[in-house]
Design a protein around this motif. Structure first.
Motif: not given
Length: 888
Positions: A82, A91, A113-114, A118, A126, A128, A130-131, A133, A156, A161
């Motif tokens: 990450f 990310e 885009q990721p 997630f 998911s 971009q 700022r996944n 948390d 994504s 995954t």
């Protein structure tokens, strides 16, 4: 029944890295590591029988490791990394498929885009840059599926995954429990947490489960007094003039006011607090149908920053001039209806995500880079040389982002007992992200300040933003007001056929169509009008928006292929559709060994640019005739892998490994080159790349008292081609991709011993290693070092890999009149070690733990958002006590 040593050992088996392991064994003399069920292929199956690579952590493993949030458990998944600036601002990358992402300050507005999807249970969450948390409480397991998973998991899932699987309501009986801990960080504040859950059947058909948590993580970064005489922020008119193209007549004698942060000086100011709850209800409709409804609500609040300034003394000090915070709240409601229709297992699942982010970010460092720096800080246009001066450069950025996402998936599976098996479904996903960012970047205190009327125009709004142009009577001098909508539909299927009793062939495919709408405006760009003009494409539309001369030049750029607008409709909406496939073959060599090979495809959709079509400000060298792409095109990843899974030595040893080769075409990257192109970030395609690697993991029941386990990742990556306009800016052909180490791995050991009165003692130890990684996709390290020297009077001391003699993307020179060299920062290798020891029985556990035993200061990420490097690091050594109790 009391826990035996072996029960405890198998319960925690590896936890860390490799595969998912059993949570009990039958008897001491028949000690075996049993596997559990996973849903990596959207069917429930034994992990050792699924012919795909799966690495993960069980809930018991997470508990033994003492980790609960994203940045902690990633350390124990070697092929996963990450990069980001703190909790909620990260990310994910898997197997080295990484590139430079937009800085967090504008990731909601303009970001890739990721490349890794997630999921929380069945729902993609998911985003971009700022996944989500999600705090890992009451978790069944964390599954990681490396390699393209697009046929089953969508857009994504280009390089993998990550799925966080929660514990569901059980109808078997009442259970409850809690876990509490407190710890002290060396040189920092105390941290404490409490988690609790209960599970209760309320009738023969209804069961509920509730989990709640509150975790306060004390800080360790100190915001120290800015002292220009002792390595603090000097503030130099020379750097302002240089990055502004020599704007000031005599920068060496031009006065500048150094920013003052005396009121913000504070020790341990980077705190993070997670608080939330999850509610679940399971309803057994009848013998064949079940409904599950869950709701998760969480707030994540951070103060300060999680990076230190390497130019300051020590590894916990920074200079910040505005109070910074990030408040990230989300609510996720999900529902799953599953049952049988004749011979089909049918699952309908959906979810609604509502997320709100509010941030304040210190933007003072913006002064140190960009052709417009002098406009923002100094008075010089038409001002006599002797009267030129530069004001206090303190600046800030405030953002409010609201995200909503609704997903639906309907799928059906044929029976697992058939020689042929089918999984098929349809998926719908609607995302809307609305963000307003307010920048205070311009000075209003100097007489004769440059008039900004023609440079920027601010939006008229109820919040008091000025409506008449410059020179910025309001403190807000630049605004982003953007709404981004992604509307996706997909149809997917996977067909498995047993060629023999031991050989199975699988073929999967996914057709998708994505509509991407990017609307709104900035203080300088009418984004909606711009995209509509490109989408229309007529002379009339382009002339109306751009004017006759620029419209003709744009038409020529479209005609010769320099600009691609073919994916835009008349409203400026971008539409892309395609079909991706996956094929595999697996052979059950014996009951203990499985061999498999597969080919798979993954993709990331295009990204629309706010300033697409714009002509570079600097029309020299590499930028002669350069225009910003209207959008970055889809980048695709093709992957071939071969692997094996084995359970040996009468199920006392598990050994798995996978070798893979990935090719990325049109690799997307984020670009920010305010000196030469634009003061707004944009996305581009850097070229092609290849990645070769090996993943592996093992777990070994060495004795009835000792389990040893580990995992490793070996990655070799390189750029195989670079687009012409990026030659000399991006790293050259043959260069390594950023962020992933060539080697990383971890080892763990768990030892158990019997005590009196039915108690069991244990010792857990783990060590992880991450090798050197490169810090970005842009060779700007020497440029940033020069700014650091000018601003602070000293360099950062960080390692740099020199990759080009001339950094042709920058048009200014050093003191010897030479153009800057090209290079990237190196995120140096590090070891992390954890140790815990405790006592347990079948109801409670008491434990003392030491995290980061050697007090290693690891370089997790080098952030250049401030135009001088800041190092995101891990928490220093922490010693604490944890106690948990379960009621049955």
């Amino acid at each position: 029944m009391k826990l035996t040593k072996l029960h405890c050992a198998v319960l925690t088996a590896i936890a860390a890295s490799g595969s998912l392991y059993a949570e009990e064994a039958e008897k001491k003399e028949n000690a075996k590591i049993e596997v559990i069920e996973v849903t990596a292929t959207k069917r429930s199956a034994s992990i050792q029988e699924v012919p795909v690579t799966v690495s993960a952590l069980t809930g018991a493993s997470l508990e033994k490791l003492g980790v609960a949030n994203f940045d902690e458990y990633v350390e124990f998944l070697p092929n996963v990394v990450f990069q980001g600036t703190g909790p909620g601002q990260n990310e994910i990358y898997i197997r080295g498929a990484a590139t430079t992402q937009t800085n967090i300050s504008v990731s909601s507005v303009q970001a890739l885009q990721p490349s890794v999807a997630f999921y929380l249970d069945e729902q993609p969450v998911s985003m971009q840059g700022r996944n989500l948390d999600v705090y890992a409480t009451d978790v069944e397991r964390v599954e990681v599926l490396p390699g393209p998973q697009g046929t089953l998991f969508g857009a994504s899932s280009q390089s993998g995954t990550v799925r966080l699987i929660t514990k569901k309501p059980s109808h078997d009986g009442f259970t409850a429990g809690f876990d509490t801990s407190t710890s002290s960080t060396q040189g920092g504040d105390l941290s404490n947490s409490v988690q609790a859950y209960f599970n209760m059947p309320v009738s023969d058909s209804v069961a509920i489960r509730v989990a709640t948590y509150n975790d306060h993580q004390g800080g360790w970064i100190d915001n120290i007094l800015n002292d220009p005489g002792n390595g603090g922020y000097i503030g130099s008119a020379e750097v302002i003039s240089r990055v502004s193209g020599g704007a000031l007549a005599n920068p060496s004698t031009t006065a500048i006011t150094s920013p003052n942060n005396a009121e913000l000086v504070e020790d341990n100011f980077n705190t993070a607090s997670y608080a939330g709850a999850r509610f679940g209800l399971s309803y057994l409709i009848n013998d064949e149908w079940e409904l599950l409804i869950q709701h998760t609500q969480q707030s994540l609040d951070t103060e300060g920053v999680f990076a230190y300034d390497p130019n300051l003394e020590g590894e916990t000090s920074t200079n910040r001039f505005m109070p910074e915070n990030n408040n990230d709240d989300f609510g996720l409601t999900t529902w799953t209806l599953e049952g049988r229709l004749n011979q089909l297992d049918v699952v309908y699942t959906g979810g609604y995500l509502d997320r709100d982010i509010s941030s304040t970010i210190d933007y003072t460092g913006y002064t140190n880079g960009g052709a417009f720096s002098a406009y923002y800080v100094c008075n010089y246009a038409g001002v006599p040389e002797a009267e030129q001066s530069c004001a206090d450069p303190t600046k800030f950025y405030k953002e409010n982002t609201s995200t909503s996402r609704i997903t639906h998936e309907l799928r059906a599976n044929t029976s697992d007992q058939n020689r042929w098996r089918v999984t098929a479904g349809v998926f719908y996903d609607y995302q809307e992200l609305a963000t307003v960012g307010l920048f205070n970047i311009a000075n209003t205190t100097l007489d004769g300040a440059y008039n900004f009327t023609n440079l920027e125009r601010t939006l008229v709004g109820s919040d008091g933003i000025n409506s008449d142009g410059g020179p910025f009577p309001s403190e807000i001098s630049f605004v982003n007001d953007i709404t981004h909508v992604i509307d996706q539909i997909a149809v997917f299927g996977q067909f498995e056929y047993d060629l023999t009793d031991t050989v199975t062939a699988t073929l999967g495919a996914r057709w998708y169509e994505i509509d991407d709408s990017f609307k709104g405006s900035t203080s300088t760009v009418d984004v909606s009008g711009r995209l509509q003009a490109f989408g229309d494409g007529s002379d009339a539309a382009l002339t109306e928006f751009f004017g006759a001369g620029e419209a003709a030049a744009i038409q020529a750029a479209i005609a010769n292929g320099q600009l691609d607008t073919s994916l835009l409709d008349d409203n400026g909406t971008l539409t892309v559709s395609d079909t991706i496939i996956k094929a595999s073959l697996d052979w059950k060599v014996s009951k203990e060994i499985l061999l498999f090979t597969s080919y798979s495809e993954g993709f990331r959709p295009p990204v629309t640019n706010r300033v697409g079509g714009g002509l570079a400000k600097n029309q020299a060298g590499a930028f002669d005739g350069f225009r910003i792409p209207v959008y970055s095109t889809t980048d695709s990843l093709d992957n071939v892998e071969v692997g094996f899974k084995s359970t040996l030595l009468d199920q006392k040893l598990r050994l798995n490994a996978t070798a893979y080769f990935s090719k990325i075409t049109d690799l997307q990257t984020s670009r920010f080159d305010p000196t030469n192109i634009s003061f707004l970030v944009f996305t581009d395609n850097v070229g092609d790349s290849e990645i070769t690697g090996v993943d592996g993991d093992f777990s070994w029941v060495a004795t009835e008292d000792l389990i040893i386990s580990g995992a490793f990742s070996i990655i070799s990556s390189e750029l195989t081609s670079v687009n012409d306009e990026l030659v000399g800016i991006a790293p050259p052909v043959g260069s390594q991709l950023p962020y992933s180490a060539e080697f990383s791995g971890n080892l763990q050991a768990q030892y158990y011993y019997q005590l009196s009165d039915g108690l069991t003692g244990y010792v857990n130890g783990s060590v992880s290693y991450t090798g050197d990684r490169l810090g970005s996709m842009t060779m700007d390290a020497y440029v940033i070092e020069d700014a650091t020297q000018l601003v602070y009077g000293t360099g950062s001391g960080l390692s740099i890999q020199r990759e080009a003699d001339v950094y042709s993307g920058v048009n200014y020179q050093d003191s010897d009149g030479q153009t800057f060299a090209g290079g990237r920062y190196i995120q140096d290798s590090y070891f992390l070690a954890n140790l815990s020891f405790g006592v347990t029985n079948d109801e409670w556990k008491a434990e003392i733990f030491i995290d980061n035993l050697t007090n290693e200061s690891a370089t997790l990420y080098i952030d250049t958002q401030q135009f001088t490097p800041k190092v995101v690091s891990n928490r220093p050594r922490s010693i604490g006590f944890r106690f948990s109790y379960d009621f049955y």
